[in-house]
Design a protein around this motif. Structure first.
Motif, PDB file in Angstrom:
ATOM      1  N   SER A   1       0.813  -1.217   0.000  1.00  0.00           N
ATOM      2  CA  SER A   1       0.000   0.000   0.000  1.00  0.00           C
ATOM      3  C   SER A   1       0.844   1.264   0.000  1.00  0.00           C
ATOM      4  CB  SER A   1      -0.948  -0.001   1.200  1.00  0.00           C
ATOM      5  OG  SER A   1      -0.200  -0.092   2.392  1.00  0.00           O
ATOM      6  N   ASN A   2       2.161   1.138   0.218  1.00  0.00           N
ATOM      7  CA  ASN A   2       3.043   2.306   0.215  1.00  0.00           C
ATOM      8  C   ASN A   2       3.495   2.594  -1.213  1.00  0.00           C
ATOM      9  OD1 ASN A   2       2.764   2.351   2.955  1.00  0.00           O
ATOM     10  ND2 ASN A   2       4.740   1.458   3.393  1.00  0.00           N
ATOM     11  N   VAL A   3       2.623   3.220  -1.984  1.00  0.00           N
ATOM     12  CA  VAL A   3       2.908   3.546  -3.378  1.00  0.00           C
ATOM     13  C   VAL A   3       3.339   5.002  -3.444  1.00  0.00           C
ATOM     14  CG1 VAL A   3       1.966   3.636  -5.703  1.00  0.00           C
ATOM     15  CG2 VAL A   3       1.224   1.847  -4.152  1.00  0.00           C
ATOM     16  N   VAL A   4       4.549   5.228  -3.932  1.00  0.00           N
ATOM     17  CA  VAL A   4       5.116   6.572  -3.981  1.00  0.00           C
ATOM     18  C   VAL A   4       4.702   7.297  -5.252  1.00  0.00           C
ATOM     19  CG1 VAL A   4       7.286   7.862  -3.969  1.00  0.00           C
ATOM     20  CG2 VAL A   4       7.062   5.811  -2.594  1.00  0.00           C
ATOM     21  N   LEU A   5       4.622   6.564  -6.376  1.00  0.00           N
ATOM     22  CA  LEU A   5       4.327   7.184  -7.670  1.00  0.00           C
ATOM     23  C   LEU A   5       3.589   6.188  -8.542  1.00  0.00           C
ATOM     24  CD1 LEU A   5       6.572   9.361  -9.775  1.00  0.00           C
ATOM     25  CD2 LEU A   5       5.865   7.249 -10.807  1.00  0.00           C
ATOM     26  N   VAL A   6       2.648   6.700  -9.352  1.00  0.00           N
ATOM     27  CA  VAL A   6       1.921   5.866 -10.309  1.00  0.00           C
ATOM     28  C   VAL A   6       1.906   6.588 -11.648  1.00  0.00           C
ATOM     29  CG1 VAL A   6      -0.287   4.830 -10.902  1.00  0.00           C
ATOM     30  CG2 VAL A   6       0.447   4.874  -8.547  1.00  0.00           C
ATOM     31  N   SER A   7       2.230   5.859 -12.713  1.00  0.00           N
ATOM     32  CA  SER A   7       2.172   6.413 -14.057  1.00  0.00           C
ATOM     33  C   SER A   7       1.222   5.559 -14.873  1.00  0.00           C
ATOM     34  CB  SER A   7       3.549   6.418 -14.705  1.00  0.00           C
ATOM     35  OG  SER A   7       3.459   6.839 -16.043  1.00  0.00           O
TER      36      SER A   7
ATOM     37  N   TYR B   1       2.706   9.228   0.127  1.00  0.00           N
ATOM     38  CA  TYR B   1       2.185   8.106  -0.643  1.00  0.00           C
ATOM     39  C   TYR B   1       0.940   8.519  -1.412  1.00  0.00           C
ATOM     40  CZ  TYR B   1       5.177   5.640   2.648  1.00  0.00           C
ATOM     41  OH  TYR B   1       6.251   5.233   3.399  1.00  0.00           O
ATOM     42  N   VAL B   2       0.670   7.837  -2.513  1.00  0.00           N
ATOM     43  CA  VAL B   2      -0.530   8.083  -3.300  1.00  0.00           C
ATOM     44  C   VAL B   2      -1.686   7.363  -2.621  1.00  0.00           C
ATOM     45  CG1 VAL B   2      -1.599   7.844  -5.563  1.00  0.00           C
ATOM     46  CG2 VAL B   2       0.858   8.183  -5.401  1.00  0.00           C
ATOM     47  N   LYS B   3      -2.767   8.085  -2.370  1.00  0.00           N
ATOM     48  CA  LYS B   3      -3.907   7.498  -1.660  1.00  0.00           C
ATOM     49  C   LYS B   3      -4.759   6.678  -2.622  1.00  0.00           C
ATOM     50  CE  LYS B   3      -4.174  11.103   1.802  1.00  0.00           C
ATOM     51  NZ  LYS B   3      -4.973  12.175   2.374  1.00  0.00           N
ATOM     52  N   GLY B   4      -5.256   5.551  -2.119  1.00  0.00           N
ATOM     53  CA  GLY B   4      -6.176   4.724  -2.892  1.00  0.00           C
ATOM     54  C   GLY B   4      -5.527   3.818  -3.921  1.00  0.00           C
ATOM     55  N   VAL B   5      -4.221   3.721  -3.926  1.00  0.00           N
ATOM     56  CA  VAL B   5      -3.528   2.868  -4.896  1.00  0.00           C
ATOM     57  C   VAL B   5      -2.854   1.721  -4.150  1.00  0.00           C
ATOM     58  CG1 VAL B   5      -1.742   2.777  -6.662  1.00  0.00           C
ATOM     59  CG2 VAL B   5      -3.127   4.822  -6.407  1.00  0.00           C
ATOM     60  N   LYS B   6      -3.060   0.523  -4.669  1.00  0.00           N
ATOM     61  CA  LYS B   6      -2.439  -0.664  -4.075  1.00  0.00           C
ATOM     62  C   LYS B   6      -1.806  -1.498  -5.175  1.00  0.00           C
ATOM     63  CE  LYS B   6      -5.564  -1.085  -0.175  1.00  0.00           C
ATOM     64  NZ  LYS B   6      -6.519  -1.944   0.513  1.00  0.00           N
ATOM     65  N   VAL B   7      -0.701  -2.149  -4.836  1.00  0.00           N
ATOM     66  CA  VAL B   7      -0.030  -3.068  -5.751  1.00  0.00           C
ATOM     67  C   VAL B   7      -0.137  -4.454  -5.138  1.00  0.00           C
ATOM     68  CG1 VAL B   7       2.150  -3.689  -6.833  1.00  0.00           C
ATOM     69  CG2 VAL B   7       1.541  -1.288  -6.565  1.00  0.00           C
ATOM     70  N   GLU B   8      -0.646  -5.401  -5.935  1.00  0.00           N
ATOM     71  CA  GLU B   8      -0.806  -6.757  -5.440  1.00  0.00           C
ATOM     72  C   GLU B   8       0.159  -7.684  -6.158  1.00  0.00           C
ATOM     73  OE1 GLU B   8      -4.898  -7.828  -5.864  1.00  0.00           O
ATOM     74  OE2 GLU B   8      -5.478  -6.674  -4.105  1.00  0.00           O
ATOM     75  N   GLY B   9       0.651  -8.662  -5.422  1.00  0.00           N
ATOM     76  CA  GLY B   9       1.576  -9.625  -5.989  1.00  0.00           C
ATOM     77  C   GLY B   9       1.379 -10.994  -5.376  1.00  0.00           C
ATOM     78  N   LYS B  10       2.040 -11.973  -5.969  1.00  0.00           N
ATOM     79  CA  LYS B  10       1.963 -13.347  -5.493  1.00  0.00           C
ATOM     80  C   LYS B  10       3.371 -13.814  -5.178  1.00  0.00           C
ATOM     81  CE  LYS B  10       1.126 -17.858  -7.324  1.00  0.00           C
ATOM     82  NZ  LYS B  10       0.852 -18.588  -8.552  1.00  0.00           N
TER      83      LYS B  10
END
Length: 126
Positions: free
Chosen positions: A36-42, A53-62
């Motif tokens: 959930s600690n996303v610094v930048l999104v392009s 951090y950018v609010k409302g953005v999540k990165v999911e992985g396996k």
């Protein structure tokens, strides 16, 4: 679309489908991990920078696997004093495959579409 996330005290540039090596994470193999600690999104040339951090953005992985990195040698020596110490180290890591980058814009688009659909059905009923 890519994102820069912060994890394990470092920042990583990730995109969907990437395989990234993080320092050891407390997750079992095959389980999902959410960052959930996303610094930048392009996304499509539009860049969102967080504060911090950018609010409302999540990165999911396996989690794919756990392992140890290549061995490094730590050698200490003091000249003319017969002092020598040799020590090896292998850093543990977690191999993660990034499955998705979820932004708040995608959620709001779907919410507006469903809200618009509800309004049209109400007008038809009345």
């Amino acid at each position: 679309m890519y994102a820069i996330i912060e994890s394990c005290g470092r920042q990583y540039k990730v995109a969907e489908g990437d395989v990234v090596f993080f320092e050891k994470l407390d997750a079992e193999e095959g389980k999902k991990v959410t960052f959930s600690n996303v610094v930048l999104v392009s996304e499509e040339g539009k860049v969102q920078v967080g504060n911090p951090y950018v609010k409302g953005v999540k990165v999911e992985g396996k989690v794919v696997s756990h392992g140890k990195g290549k061995k490094i040698i730590v050698f200490k020596m003091k000249a003319k004093k017969n002092y020598r110490r040799k020590q090896g180290h292998r850093q543990p890591y977690t191999k993660v495959e990034i499955t998705s980058i979820k932004t708040a814009a995608k959620k709001s688009e779907t919410a507006t579409k469903t809200a618009a659909a509800k309004k049209t059905t109400k007008k038809v009923e009345a």
